[in-house]
Design a protein around this motif. Sequence first.
Motif, mmCIF file in Angstrom:
data_model
loop_
_atom_site.group_PDB
_atom_site.id
_atom_site.type_symbol
_atom_site.label_atom_id
_atom_site.label_comp_id
_atom_site.label_asym_id
_atom_site.label_seq_id
_atom_site.Cartn_x
_atom_site.Cartn_y
_atom_site.Cartn_z
ATOM 1 N N VAL A 323 0.832 -1.203 0.000
ATOM 2 C CA VAL A 323 0.000 0.000 0.000
ATOM 3 C C VAL A 323 0.868 1.255 0.000
ATOM 4 O O VAL A 323 0.615 2.218 -0.731
ATOM 5 N N ASP A 324 1.901 1.244 0.845
ATOM 6 C CA ASP A 324 2.778 2.417 0.934
ATOM 7 C C ASP A 324 3.400 2.751 -0.416
ATOM 8 O O ASP A 324 3.514 3.922 -0.789
ATOM 9 N N PHE A 325 3.810 1.723 -1.139
ATOM 10 C CA PHE A 325 4.441 1.968 -2.435
ATOM 11 C C PHE A 325 3.411 2.326 -3.501
ATOM 12 O O PHE A 325 3.722 3.050 -4.452
ATOM 13 N N GLU A 326 2.190 1.834 -3.358
ATOM 14 C CA GLU A 326 1.147 2.157 -4.332
ATOM 15 C C GLU A 326 0.703 3.610 -4.228
ATOM 16 O O GLU A 326 0.584 4.310 -5.236
ATOM 17 N N LYS A 327 0.461 4.051 -3.026
ATOM 18 C CA LYS A 327 -0.027 5.423 -2.871
ATOM 19 C C LYS A 327 1.105 6.435 -2.973
ATOM 20 O O LYS A 327 0.879 7.609 -3.279
ATOM 21 N N GLY A 328 2.342 5.974 -2.744
ATOM 22 C CA GLY A 328 3.479 6.869 -2.839
ATOM 23 C C GLY A 328 3.583 7.768 -1.621
ATOM 24 O O GLY A 328 2.584 8.062 -0.952
ATOM 25 N N LEU A 329 4.780 8.197 -1.321
ATOM 26 C CA LEU A 329 5.029 9.096 -0.201
ATOM 27 C C LEU A 329 5.981 10.190 -0.667
ATOM 28 O O LEU A 329 6.809 9.970 -1.565
ATOM 29 N N PRO A 330 5.882 11.369 -0.083
ATOM 30 C CA PRO A 330 6.810 12.436 -0.467
ATOM 31 C C PRO A 330 8.260 11.982 -0.300
ATOM 32 O O PRO A 330 8.628 11.422 0.734
ATOM 33 N N SER A 331 9.062 12.214 -1.306
ATOM 34 C CA SER A 331 10.453 11.772 -1.310
ATOM 35 C C SER A 331 11.366 12.951 -1.633
ATOM 36 O O SER A 331 10.996 13.845 -2.394
ATOM 37 N N TYR A 332 12.570 12.906 -1.067
ATOM 38 C CA TYR A 332 13.507 14.024 -1.178
ATOM 39 C C TYR A 332 14.846 13.530 -1.698
ATOM 40 O O TYR A 332 15.381 12.521 -1.222
ATOM 41 N N LEU A 333 15.389 14.232 -2.677
ATOM 42 C CA LEU A 333 16.705 13.898 -3.216
ATOM 43 C C LEU A 333 17.280 15.129 -3.894
ATOM 44 O O LEU A 333 16.606 15.800 -4.669
ATOM 45 N N ASN A 334 18.537 15.424 -3.572
ATOM 46 C CA ASN A 334 19.261 16.543 -4.200
ATOM 47 C C ASN A 334 18.535 17.875 -4.056
ATOM 48 O O ASN A 334 18.487 18.686 -4.985
ATOM 49 N N GLY A 335 17.934 18.081 -2.879
ATOM 50 C CA GLY A 335 17.291 19.359 -2.597
ATOM 51 C C GLY A 335 15.898 19.519 -3.157
ATOM 52 O O GLY A 335 15.307 20.598 -3.030
ATOM 53 N N LYS A 336 15.346 18.475 -3.776
ATOM 54 C CA LYS A 336 14.026 18.571 -4.379
ATOM 55 C C LYS A 336 13.085 17.509 -3.826
ATOM 56 O O LYS A 336 13.505 16.401 -3.524
ATOM 57 N N TRP A 337 11.808 17.892 -3.727
ATOM 58 C CA TRP A 337 10.771 16.974 -3.264
ATOM 59 C C TRP A 337 9.985 16.432 -4.458
ATOM 60 O O TRP A 337 9.825 17.107 -5.476
ATOM 61 N N SER A 338 9.483 15.216 -4.275
ATOM 62 C CA SER A 338 8.687 14.588 -5.321
ATOM 63 C C SER A 338 7.593 13.742 -4.674
ATOM 64 O O SER A 338 7.706 13.346 -3.507
ATOM 65 N N ASP A 339 6.530 13.486 -5.433
ATOM 66 C CA ASP A 339 5.455 12.620 -4.946
ATOM 67 C C ASP A 339 5.794 11.141 -5.093
ATOM 68 O O ASP A 339 5.011 10.285 -4.699
ATOM 69 N N HIS A 340 6.931 10.841 -5.667
ATOM 70 C CA HIS A 340 7.343 9.453 -5.878
ATOM 71 C C HIS A 340 8.857 9.366 -5.725
ATOM 72 O O HIS A 340 9.545 10.378 -5.500
ATOM 73 N N GLY A 341 9.390 8.155 -5.844
ATOM 74 C CA GLY A 341 10.821 7.957 -5.692
ATOM 75 C C GLY A 341 11.553 7.926 -7.025
ATOM 76 O O GLY A 341 10.999 8.267 -8.071
ATOM 77 N N TRP A 342 12.813 7.503 -6.969
ATOM 78 C CA TRP A 342 13.673 7.451 -8.142
ATOM 79 C C TRP A 342 14.380 6.104 -8.176
ATOM 80 O O TRP A 342 14.841 5.604 -7.145
ATOM 81 N N TRP A 343 14.545 5.530 -9.345
ATOM 82 C CA TRP A 343 15.194 4.220 -9.452
ATOM 83 C C TRP A 343 16.670 4.297 -9.071
ATOM 84 O O TRP A 343 17.261 3.306 -8.633
ATOM 85 N N TYR A 344 17.285 5.471 -9.211
ATOM 86 C CA TYR A 344 18.713 5.621 -8.935
ATOM 87 C C TYR A 344 18.984 6.133 -7.513
ATOM 88 O O TYR A 344 20.131 6.445 -7.170
ATOM 89 N N PHE A 345 17.963 6.210 -6.674
ATOM 90 C CA PHE A 345 18.102 6.764 -5.327
ATOM 91 C C PHE A 345 19.171 6.027 -4.525
ATOM 92 O O PHE A 345 20.059 6.645 -3.920
ATOM 93 N N TYR A 346 19.119 4.704 -4.498
ATOM 94 C CA TYR A 346 20.028 3.932 -3.658
ATOM 95 C C TYR A 346 21.449 3.912 -4.220
ATOM 96 O O TYR A 346 22.420 3.838 -3.463
ATOM 97 N N LEU A 347 21.579 4.012 -5.530
ATOM 98 C CA LEU A 347 22.910 4.126 -6.125
ATOM 99 C C LEU A 347 23.569 5.435 -5.694
ATOM 100 O O LEU A 347 24.762 5.462 -5.355
ATOM 101 N N GLU A 348 22.797 6.500 -5.688
ATOM 102 C CA GLU A 348 23.342 7.781 -5.242
ATOM 103 C C GLU A 348 23.666 7.754 -3.753
ATOM 104 O O GLU A 348 24.650 8.342 -3.315
ATOM 105 N N CYS A 349 22.834 7.059 -2.982
ATOM 106 C CA CYS A 349 23.120 6.916 -1.550
ATOM 107 C C CYS A 349 24.475 6.249 -1.325
ATOM 108 O O CYS A 349 25.240 6.652 -0.444
ATOM 109 N N VAL A 350 24.765 5.225 -2.104
ATOM 110 C CA VAL A 350 26.058 4.545 -1.988
ATOM 111 C C VAL A 350 27.195 5.512 -2.274
ATOM 112 O O VAL A 350 28.196 5.564 -1.549
#
Length: 758
Positions: A323-350
């Motif tokens: 459910v959490d992934f279906e409805k989506g949650l506010p996500s933050y990366l590189n100073g910007k907010w989005s209503d969904h995530g990014w496929w490269y999020f964890y690569l950038e975290c590394v």
Amino acid sequence: MLLFVSHRFLLLLIFILFASGLVFLSAHNGTSNDEAANISASVSIWKYGGCFELYPVNPPLTKLIASIPLLFCKYDIDWQIFDNYLEYHEAGVRPEFSVAYSMVERNADKIQFYLFISRLFCIPFAVLGGYFCWRWSSELYGKRAGLCAVVLWCSSPEVLTWGAYVMPDMAAASCGLMFGYLFWYWIKKTKWANVWGVSMALGLALLTKFTWLILFPLLPLLWLCGYYSNTINRTWSVLFNQFMQLIMIVVVGIFVLNLGYGFERFGTRLGDFQFASKILTGKNSIADEKNNNNGNRFADTVVANIPIPLPANYVIGIDLQKVDFEKGLPSYLNGKWSDHGWWYFYLECVLLKFPLGTLGLMLLAISFGLTGVIRKRSKFHLLDELILLTPAILIFIFVSSQTGFSRHFRYILPAIPFIFIFTSRTIAIAFDSCYFWRLTVCVLLLSSIVAVLAVFPHTMSFFNSIAGGPHNGYKYLIDSNIDWGQDVFRFKKWLKQYEAKVRGIHIKMRDRIADVFFMEDNYPDVPYSPVKVNGNSERDCSGPLPGWFAISVQQIMERQERYRYFLELKPKYTIGYSIRVYHISFEQANVLRKKYELPEIEKPTDDIIDFGNNLVKRMNRDKNTKIAVYSVPDEKVTDLNLKRILDNEPSFSWQPINAQQIINGELKFYDVIIFPGGKGTKQWETLGKEGRKKVDEFVRNGSGYLGICAGAFLATTRDHGLSLINARAVSGKRYVANHGTISSIGFYGVGNVDRLGR
């Protein structure tokens, strides 16, 4: 023999230092919503006799272990929240955070101790992960590589951070690694004697996190790879024997999983579940904002009567996680907010969260591996590294594909030990090569250790030089990657030390749980600046104000941007890397207020006579100021000083006014209303809802409000207040200038004229 003893001694020393660091972090780190929810859920399991309804999105192994010491403690929780949930259960409802808040709020004076003892029981998971890093790496690449793997594990910021929390990620990493090692060992031997250890490890991994569901398609794939790599003993009888062992591993693993749940509703019919996710309801879900209907897409199908060989709440937990992934949650990366995530999020975290030395070793490991494959001169068996790397790669792919939201780097923690073991191969290659490569890998490993020690104990906020270090981490990531309430207890200690200097400080922590620890002292909230609402600038705010302010990085970077003005200021202090303390002067406040098109505020004076004289000087004596003095029914205005001042000023004309007159709209005939001393609560009650609304509109329209004693408290944000000023009324022992410490109700801080800034 001497080398063997030294090797074991060094390994023991590393584990002692590692465990000591985790104990220190367990004692000093604050908490947040998720951990508190896990702890309250663990308590509910014992209270309700194996009831797993609370926080089912995480399997219970970590919670069950962490709750053992709490069985011998006395604590207070409002279980009515959970009781109501059990009585009126609806799919998709999540009561765990309300129960967690109740637990922290009611046990605020003891919660740090409860956290500490619960976390202590989770530290063995981290040590277990280190042991299997050493064991597997040593058997694959040699003893030096084994030490390298365990050093990478024990000095990893992510491992140090989550090894000291009651969260499932560390247990998932360690139990998953244990399974990986034992499965690899079984592939090499394929003996019935090894089946039971693999089965137990599989069940434990499944009891830590749903991530390990990827093992079910992975097991037959790796087994077939192992079977076909054995060119000597490849017969039908061997194939059948190994297949039966694999079936037994799965069956016993599922048995262990059910055992961890106490066989809770084992064998429930598929059609009897009430799901909330779209994929399992087949139509609507809680993720659909217009239709919150629950259902079951299998209820009217031929498979409805199939019993599910899993605990009911394991299935429900998977559904809620989806459910959490279906409805989506506010996500933050590189100073910007989005209503969904990014496929490269964890690569950038590394790239941002791993020490540069570790990244360098990983790059060397990949380079050496590719070189060996190209030249066909690799000294390591391909099957071994296939079994080692496949779980890590699949976890990365699976987690990255869930782009409903991207928030927590810790979600890929189960992949990290496999990566570290593969990385340790550089030691084996380097020490079989020239002096240059030996020196290079040693320098990289040492630099990784030094980088982490430089920020300890603030390992959660670790960022490497690519990100500009921990001070700049908020520009790229927030949430559990930098600010998870971990510095709350440190801030409390700091606040006690600097209390006299920062008297009246405004506080805004990461979330409700973190705020609990400051509720008793009733610190005023941090004012926020106007934000855009439907294209228009919101005016109902206090705006930047002078004074002392403590605010978490999470709040500064929150999506509404209400506190972003703090980025234009330099903090006076930083607690860890997640809490910033600012002092804003009146000049700085007015510069910021001008930017947000808010009226300037005047610097107050401690000299009441001087203040009064300045008011008189600014008066337009040609204009008669009409003043209404509020009087409680059946009482007269008895403040002789007030009457004397009003009577002796020719430009003033005043009349008493009561609640009914205010409700009737008679305030329109006045310029100022005065609420004198008395009882603030009685004034609030006698005004009534309609009267309070009239006073609010009176001030909003630019008219004046003067509160004296009780009337001043009436203007605050307390329960029986009008919320006209950005200040709270508090009770208890407080320091009052020229009076010392007194025991009474009093202001703690400075409020602006009213909440609109006029």
